[in-house]
Write a protein that holds these residues in place. Structure first.
Motif, mmCIF file in Angstrom:
data_model
loop_
_atom_site.group_PDB
_atom_site.id
_atom_site.type_symbol
_atom_site.label_atom_id
_atom_site.label_comp_id
_atom_site.label_asym_id
_atom_site.label_seq_id
_atom_site.Cartn_x
_atom_site.Cartn_y
_atom_site.Cartn_z
ATOM 1 N N ASP A 196 2.505 9.346 0.376
ATOM 2 C CA ASP A 196 3.671 9.608 0.236
ATOM 3 C C ASP A 196 4.533 9.014 -0.915
ATOM 4 O O ASP A 196 4.297 7.927 -1.442
ATOM 5 N N LEU A 197 5.469 9.745 -1.704
ATOM 6 C CA LEU A 197 6.194 9.203 -2.929
ATOM 7 C C LEU A 197 7.789 9.068 -2.687
ATOM 8 O O LEU A 197 8.036 9.878 -1.491
ATOM 9 N N VAL A 198 8.373 8.467 -3.228
ATOM 10 C CA VAL A 198 9.835 8.444 -3.147
ATOM 11 C C VAL A 198 10.242 9.542 -4.020
ATOM 12 O O VAL A 198 9.945 9.845 -5.061
ATOM 13 N N ASN A 199 10.925 10.394 -3.359
ATOM 14 C CA ASN A 199 11.519 11.487 -4.008
ATOM 15 C C ASN A 199 12.756 11.143 -4.885
ATOM 16 O O ASN A 199 13.591 10.508 -4.789
ATOM 17 N N LEU A 200 12.590 11.652 -5.997
ATOM 18 C CA LEU A 200 13.630 11.529 -6.900
ATOM 19 C C LEU A 200 14.744 12.596 -7.052
ATOM 20 O O LEU A 200 14.462 13.761 -6.672
ATOM 21 N N GLY A 201 15.981 11.982 -6.970
ATOM 22 C CA GLY A 201 17.168 12.686 -6.866
ATOM 23 C C GLY A 201 17.608 13.689 -8.107
ATOM 24 O O GLY A 201 16.886 13.496 -9.245
ATOM 25 N N LEU A 202 18.644 14.437 -7.739
ATOM 26 C CA LEU A 202 19.192 15.458 -8.790
ATOM 27 C C LEU A 202 19.281 14.422 -10.061
ATOM 28 O O LEU A 202 19.015 15.030 -11.309
ATOM 29 N N ALA B 267 0.670 -1.358 0.085
ATOM 30 C CA ALA B 267 0.138 -0.098 0.104
ATOM 31 C C ALA B 267 0.832 1.120 -0.039
ATOM 32 O O ALA B 267 0.488 2.232 -0.676
ATOM 33 N N LEU B 268 2.102 1.323 0.837
ATOM 34 C CA LEU B 268 2.860 2.511 0.737
ATOM 35 C C LEU B 268 3.610 2.576 -0.455
ATOM 36 O O LEU B 268 3.889 3.722 -0.918
ATOM 37 N N ALA B 269 3.812 1.523 -1.141
ATOM 38 C CA ALA B 269 4.508 1.531 -2.601
ATOM 39 C C ALA B 269 3.638 1.936 -3.685
ATOM 40 O O ALA B 269 4.194 2.365 -4.715
ATOM 41 N N LEU B 270 2.226 1.712 -3.273
ATOM 42 C CA LEU B 270 1.365 1.781 -4.640
ATOM 43 C C LEU B 270 1.451 3.248 -5.056
ATOM 44 O O LEU B 270 1.415 3.560 -6.374
ATOM 45 N N PRO B 271 1.446 4.420 -4.544
ATOM 46 C CA PRO B 271 1.320 5.572 -5.021
ATOM 47 C C PRO B 271 2.537 5.860 -6.084
ATOM 48 O O PRO B 271 2.523 6.729 -7.194
ATOM 49 N N ASN B 272 3.756 5.264 -6.007
ATOM 50 C CA ASN B 272 4.819 5.290 -6.779
ATOM 51 C C ASN B 272 4.234 4.810 -8.205
ATOM 52 O O ASN B 272 5.050 5.177 -9.398
ATOM 53 N N ALA B 273 3.523 3.856 -8.235
ATOM 54 C CA ALA B 273 3.046 3.365 -9.619
ATOM 55 C C ALA B 273 2.203 4.461 -10.311
ATOM 56 O O ALA B 273 1.947 4.453 -11.643
ATOM 57 N N LEU C 281 7.772 6.092 2.980
ATOM 58 C CA LEU C 281 7.575 6.332 4.267
ATOM 59 C C LEU C 281 8.449 7.132 4.875
ATOM 60 O O LEU C 281 8.194 8.141 5.703
ATOM 61 N N ILE C 282 9.705 6.914 4.785
ATOM 62 C CA ILE C 282 10.772 7.879 5.516
ATOM 63 C C ILE C 282 11.253 9.155 4.620
ATOM 64 O O ILE C 282 12.093 9.822 5.095
ATOM 65 N N ASN D 256 9.407 -8.228 -1.642
ATOM 66 C CA ASN D 256 10.549 -7.495 -1.307
ATOM 67 C C ASN D 256 10.626 -6.219 -1.755
ATOM 68 O O ASN D 256 10.974 -5.168 -1.138
ATOM 69 N N VAL D 257 10.755 -6.218 -3.342
ATOM 70 C CA VAL D 257 10.782 -5.021 -3.912
ATOM 71 C C VAL D 257 9.772 -3.889 -3.846
ATOM 72 O O VAL D 257 9.920 -2.657 -3.372
ATOM 73 N N ALA D 258 8.462 -4.398 -3.396
ATOM 74 C CA ALA D 258 7.193 -3.556 -3.138
ATOM 75 C C ALA D 258 7.477 -2.784 -1.650
ATOM 76 O O ALA D 258 7.218 -1.730 -1.446
ATOM 77 N N MET D 259 7.889 -3.679 -0.802
ATOM 78 C CA MET D 259 8.276 -3.191 0.671
ATOM 79 C C MET D 259 9.528 -2.295 0.747
ATOM 80 O O MET D 259 9.489 -1.351 1.292
ATOM 81 N N ILE D 260 10.601 -2.477 -0.186
ATOM 82 C CA ILE D 260 11.701 -1.441 -0.430
ATOM 83 C C ILE D 260 11.214 0.015 -0.486
ATOM 84 O O ILE D 260 11.357 1.060 -0.137
ATOM 85 N N PHE D 261 10.241 0.071 -1.848
ATOM 86 C CA PHE D 261 9.686 1.314 -2.350
ATOM 87 C C PHE D 261 8.587 1.739 -1.248
ATOM 88 O O PHE D 261 8.699 2.942 -0.923
#
Length: 553
Positions: free
Chosen positions: A65-71, A21-27, A435-436, A425-430
């Motif tokens: 919450d999304l994973v922020n993309l770096g420079l 569920a936490l990884a879903l927004p990144n899709a 989350l952080i 595992n990959v889903a939980m990483i994202f």
């Protein structure tokens, strides 16, 4: 034990579902990003139909919450700035002159006349009329010295005072210079961070490098020039007494004074005292506003100390002009009409609304204590970032498919269980990265690719151990139990040592190295969890349902 309690099963699946569920927004990255920006804009008062439409792009009851993309993935600007720490020495000495002058004035009967002399940067030379009173003058000025509040400078004071003939020489001590350098860089770092945060950029990287350098990376910004405009202005605001007004920029201003141009009046120069009455460091607030004629202006408010000095000066100098100086240019020089208590006022000038807003932002963020010299600057376009994302996707997909095929060919149905755990595992990483609020960089993608290869390592150890136990004529239940029990120590040893390496990389590294360490460390945690708990739970559930007499791994 082969049996797994119900509460453990529920907890394992609950953790997996939470990670997914936490990884879903990144899709749905673009949609969720627009939703988040619209929500922030609405909270700040921009409740427009367009923002309402964008806010409805993603359900509020789902994580956003999304994973922020770096420079290197989003594009943006990179700057390496050097803080000119020596600039602070001169301003410190200039600011001390009024205090030294006021200290020596009551001693004129002993020391004679007091005259400020032209001095090297970071030094103050004061000539006294009677050299025989030098010891008295030195002792009086030494009383102005303050102890240094640092461990390295314990027992030292901030200034050194000595007499040389009829010349009183005041300099900053070496311990104070060291403390001042550290203090200046820390202050510059914080002010740069505040200025960039005011603009609202996502996840900038702002960190100290070495003793006097600052690394600034801001994803999503147009160019390095745009970033320099945000942070490059020192915005040093001072309020100085006016000595005179003229049109000659090359005239002699006199010791303790300087000539500055006027912004509003072309060809007009003001001679002002170098030592300010109040500085922008004593501002507590600055907001864009309008003057009595409806022109854009900036209203300001001092802290208690600044308000007292501002009020005392205006009370004692009614009818005298008072210069408002921004970055060595006189914005305005109004005549003090009356006592101004309360420490608030307004800055007027030929501003546009945008200029008054930007000036308020700079003043509110604070003045840079010293200038910045940009040693390195780079602009990374979004196309390059998209290329990096595409290359990362391909690399991850190839590694993912290769591992899935290998596990199925090597271990059959048990390999399928391992593959399901790998996907989780990959889903939980994202999910954890989201989350952080971590920032994903290109090396971070490399960390995920490496984790995909390492994630099945624990399952390989378990499955190979189960094979060995089956060869010794043990039953399926006992073989599975012993496989997990006897492989556990090897799994933990291998992953703990790798996790320690990731922690060291994160602690000692910077930038891309830390991005790699974050994904590697989180990947180790999730891979151990999925291998020891998730894969085992799937095997137990399958075994309870089928009850096979024999198994093949």
């Amino acid at each position: 034990m082969f049996q797994i309690n119900l509460w453990r099963r529920v907890l394992i699946w609950l953790l997996c579902l939470t990670g997914v569920a936490l990884a879903l927004p990144n899709a749905f990255y673009t949609r969720v990003e627009q939703h988040n920006d619209a929500i922030v804009a609405i909270e700040q008062g921009a409740d427009t139909p367009e923002n309402q439409r964008l806010a409805e792009l993603w359900p509020n009851w789902l994580p956003s919450d999304l994973v922020n993309l770096g420079l290197d993935l989003r594009g943006g600007a990179h700057l390496l700035a050097e803080v000119q720490v020596r600039d602070v020495y001169e301003s410190r000495m200039e600011a001390m002159w009024p205090e030294i002058r006021d200290t020596l004035r009551p001693l004129r009967d002993t020391v004679g006349t007091i005259r400020l002399q032209k001095s090297p940067p970071g030094t103050l030379h004061v000539r006294i009329g009677d050299a025989e009173g030098m010891n008295r003058a030195v002792a009086a000025v030494k009383d102005l010295a303050r102890p240094i509040q640092t461990l390295t400078g314990a027992g030292s004071t901030d200034i050194t005072v000595r007499g040389q003939g009829d010349m009183l020489i005041v300099t900053l001590s070496d311990a104070e210079k060291q403390a001042s350098d550290d203090r200046t860089v820390r202050q510059a770092l914080e002010i740069v961070r505040r200025r960039i945060d005011e603009v609202g950029t996502r996840e900038p990287t702002i960190q100290r490098q070495g003793s006097d350098r600052i690394l600034i990376q801001v994803p999503g910004i147009g160019s390095a020039a745009e970033l320099k405009e945000i942070i490059g202005t020192t915005a040093q605001l001072t309020f100085n007494p006016v000595v005179g007004r003229g049109t000659d920029a090359n005239s002699n201003p006199g010791l303790g004074n300087k000539i500055l141009p006027s912004i509003d009046e072309n060809g007009v120069y003001y001679t002002i005292e170098s030592a300010p009455v109040v500085t922008g460091e004593e501002l507590v607030d600055a907001q864009p506003s309008f003057d009595q004629n409806g022109r854009p202006a900036v209203s300001f408010r001092f802290n208690t100390s600044g308000a007292r000095k501002f009020g005392n000066y205006t009370a004692e100098n009614i009818g005298s002009p008072f210069a408002i100086v921004l970055d060595d240019e006189v914005i305005s020089a109004p005549v003090i009409q009356s006592h101004i208590p309360g420490g608030s006022g307004i800055i007027t000038g030929n501003f546009t609304v945008e200029e008054s807003t930007n000036l308020a932002v700079l003043l509110r963020a604070g003045a840079l204590p010293a200038g910045l010299d940009f040693l390195e600057e780079r602009t990374i376009g979004p196309e390059l970032g998209q290329d990096s994302i595409d290359a990362g996707k391909i690399a991850t997909l190839v590694a993912f498919v290769a591992v899935l095929v290998f596990m199925v060919l090597s271990y059959g149905l048990f390999g399928v269980f391992a593959n399901v755990a790998l996907i989780l595992n990959v889903a939980m990483i994202f999910g954890l990265l989201s989350l952080i609020g971590a920032t994903l960089t290109l090396p971070g993608i490399a960390g995920i690719v490496l984790t995909v290869g390492m994630a099945v390592d624990a399952n390989v150890l378990v499955f190979e151990r189960i094979r060995e136990e089956l060869k010794s004529a043990r039953g399926p239940v006992r073989a599975i139990e012993l496989g997990y029990e006897r492989a556990l120590s090897a799994i933990l040893d291998a992953n703990i040592t790798t996790f320690i390496t990731a922690v060291i990389l994160f602690t000692m590294g910077s930038g891309p190295v830390r991005g790699f360490a974050v994904t590697l460390g989180l990947g180790i945690l999730t891979s151990v969890f999925t291998a020891i708990f998730v894969t085992r739970l799937m095997i137990v559930m399958w075994f309870e349902r089928r009850r096979p007499k024999t198994i093949e791994v």
